[in-house]
Design an enzyme around this catalytic site. Structure first.
Site, short mmCIF file in Angstrom:
data_model
loop_
_atom_site.label_atom_id
_atom_site.label_comp_id
_atom_site.label_asym_id
_atom_site.label_seq_id
_atom_site.Cartn_x
_atom_site.Cartn_y
_atom_site.Cartn_z
N ASP A 194 1.26 -1.51 -0.02
CA ASP A 194 -0.05 -0.11 0.26
C ASP A 194 1.25 1.11 -0.26
O ASP A 194 2.02 1.09 -0.14
CB ASP A 194 -0.90 -0.34 1.43
N ASP A 200 -7.37 -2.63 14.08
CA ASP A 200 -8.87 -2.94 14.10
C ASP A 200 -8.84 -4.60 13.42
O ASP A 200 -9.88 -4.73 12.78
CB ASP A 200 -9.46 -1.85 12.76
N GLU A 203 -9.24 -1.78 5.77
CA GLU A 203 -9.94 -1.30 7.04
C GLU A 203 -11.44 -2.35 7.35
O GLU A 203 -12.12 -2.68 6.17
CB GLU A 203 -10.74 -0.27 6.97
C1 GLP Z 1 -0.54 0.36 8.78
C2 GLP Z 1 -0.01 -0.36 7.37
C3 GLP Z 1 0.11 -1.83 7.74
C4 GLP Z 1 0.09 -2.24 9.13
C5 GLP Z 1 -0.35 -1.41 9.95
C6 GLP Z 1 -0.44 -1.86 11.49
O1 GLP Z 1 -1.94 0.84 8.86
N1 GLP Z 1 -1.09 -0.26 6.21
O2 GLP Z 1 0.08 -2.78 6.05
O3 GLP Z 1 0.36 -3.79 9.12
O4 GLP Z 1 -0.03 -0.58 9.77
O5 GLP Z 1 1.57 -1.55 11.82
P1 GLP Z 1 2.41 -1.83 12.96
O6 GLP Z 1 3.24 -2.74 12.68
O7 GLP Z 1 2.83 -0.57 12.74
O8 GLP Z 1 1.75 -2.45 13.99
#
Ligand code: GLP
Length: 269
Positions: A67, A136, A143
């Site tokens: 993404d 979430d 989402e």
């Molecule tokens: C973002 C990314 C996800 C990732 C999530 C959790 O939203 N788009 O791919 O898994 O964050 O991030 P973290 O690993 O910092 O908790």
């Protein structure tokens, strides 16, 4: 789904790096699906260390990131391209032209999304997809409420995701509201999916996606429909799992399970 509960985050990173290195050892031109966020950072550090130690090379791999924020140019300090360059691509021998991220600055997003799907197809599909998970239950930027058949498209971020990610920006207002993301269906097409989760803030989402129903309200739960998923957890992220004892037992007899397989493909639970 194979659920592996490890002692700590370092072990999660090291086990994930093993999975990458085993694949690249067998298939030097493998197609890797990569993720951003804090969770895979330890894995990327480990991969860079192994590269510097001459244990792995990335010159022939192709990568596709999950993404990118809409509106941030690739060179922006908080773009996911900058993140990947800083933590992985520029630290090893990745080929710039084979490292793909969605472009969040093109006006024609529908076309950009279709092109991204086509590029993945043209590369032969993703061999190994690494994932984190949002608090979430989101994967990539899918989402809650995302279609479980979705393909690469634009998604509006929830306030929870924006505030979780605000730590990387100067303020909550600076966090983009939209992202371009692989869909749940795109992720399910990968040959092997490895989801990493560490820390107690992920424990509820982890319990829901592994042990709850398959529902668009917890997009990661769609992984229950995939044939080859490995979930690597530290103790804190695993703490709410009801069947922890069973997952640990299965890991304790893994050698026995693997001995029953004709191929060297890891077994599934
Ligand atoms: C973002 C990314 C996800 C990732 C999530 C959790 O939203 N788009 O791919 O898994 O964050 O991030 P973290 O690993 O910092 O908790």
């Amino acid at each position: 789904m194979r659920v592996v509960i490890l002692e700590n985050a370092e072990q999660v990173s090291s086990r994930a790096a093993d999975i990458f290195c085993d694949l690249i050892g067998e298939t030097p031109d493998a197609v890797l699906g990569l993720a951003t966020g804090g969770t895979p950072l330890g894995t990327y550090r480990e991969l860079v260390t192994r590269y510097r130690g001459g244990k792995v090379r990335f010159a022939d791999v192709t990568t596709f990131n999950l993404d990118e924020y809409v509106g941030l140019p690739p060179e922006h300090s908080q773009s996911y391209r900058t993140f990947m360059r800083t933590h992985l691509f520029d630290q090893a021998d990745f080929s710039d032209r084979r490292c793909h991220l969605p472009d969040g600055t093109l006006g024609d997003y529908q076309r950009a999304c279709e092109d991204y799907e086509r590029q993945i197809d043209n590369a032969g599909g993703i061999d190994l997809q690494i994932l984190g998970i949002g608090t979430d239950g989101h994967i990539a930027f899918n989402e809650p409420g995302s279609s479980l058949a979705s393909r690469t498209r634009i998604k509006a971020l929830t306030e929870q995701t924006r505030s979780d990610n605000a730590r990387f920006f100067d303020s909550l207002d600076a966090v983009p509201r939209l992202a371009i993301t692989m869909g749940v269906g795109t992720i399910l097409d990968a040959e092997h999916v490895v989801l990493l989760a560490t820390g107690s803030s992920k424990a509820a989402a982890v319990q829901s996606f592994i042990e709850g129903p398959v529902t668009a309200q917890v997009p990661a739960s769609a992984l229950q429909l995939h044939q080859r998923v490995t979930v690597l957890l530290d103790q804190a992220a695993a703490s709410r799992l009801v069947r922890q004892d069973y997952y640990r037992y299965v890991e304790s007899i893994q050698a026995e399970i693997e001995a029953t397989h004709q191929t060297d493909r890891p077994s599934e639970v």
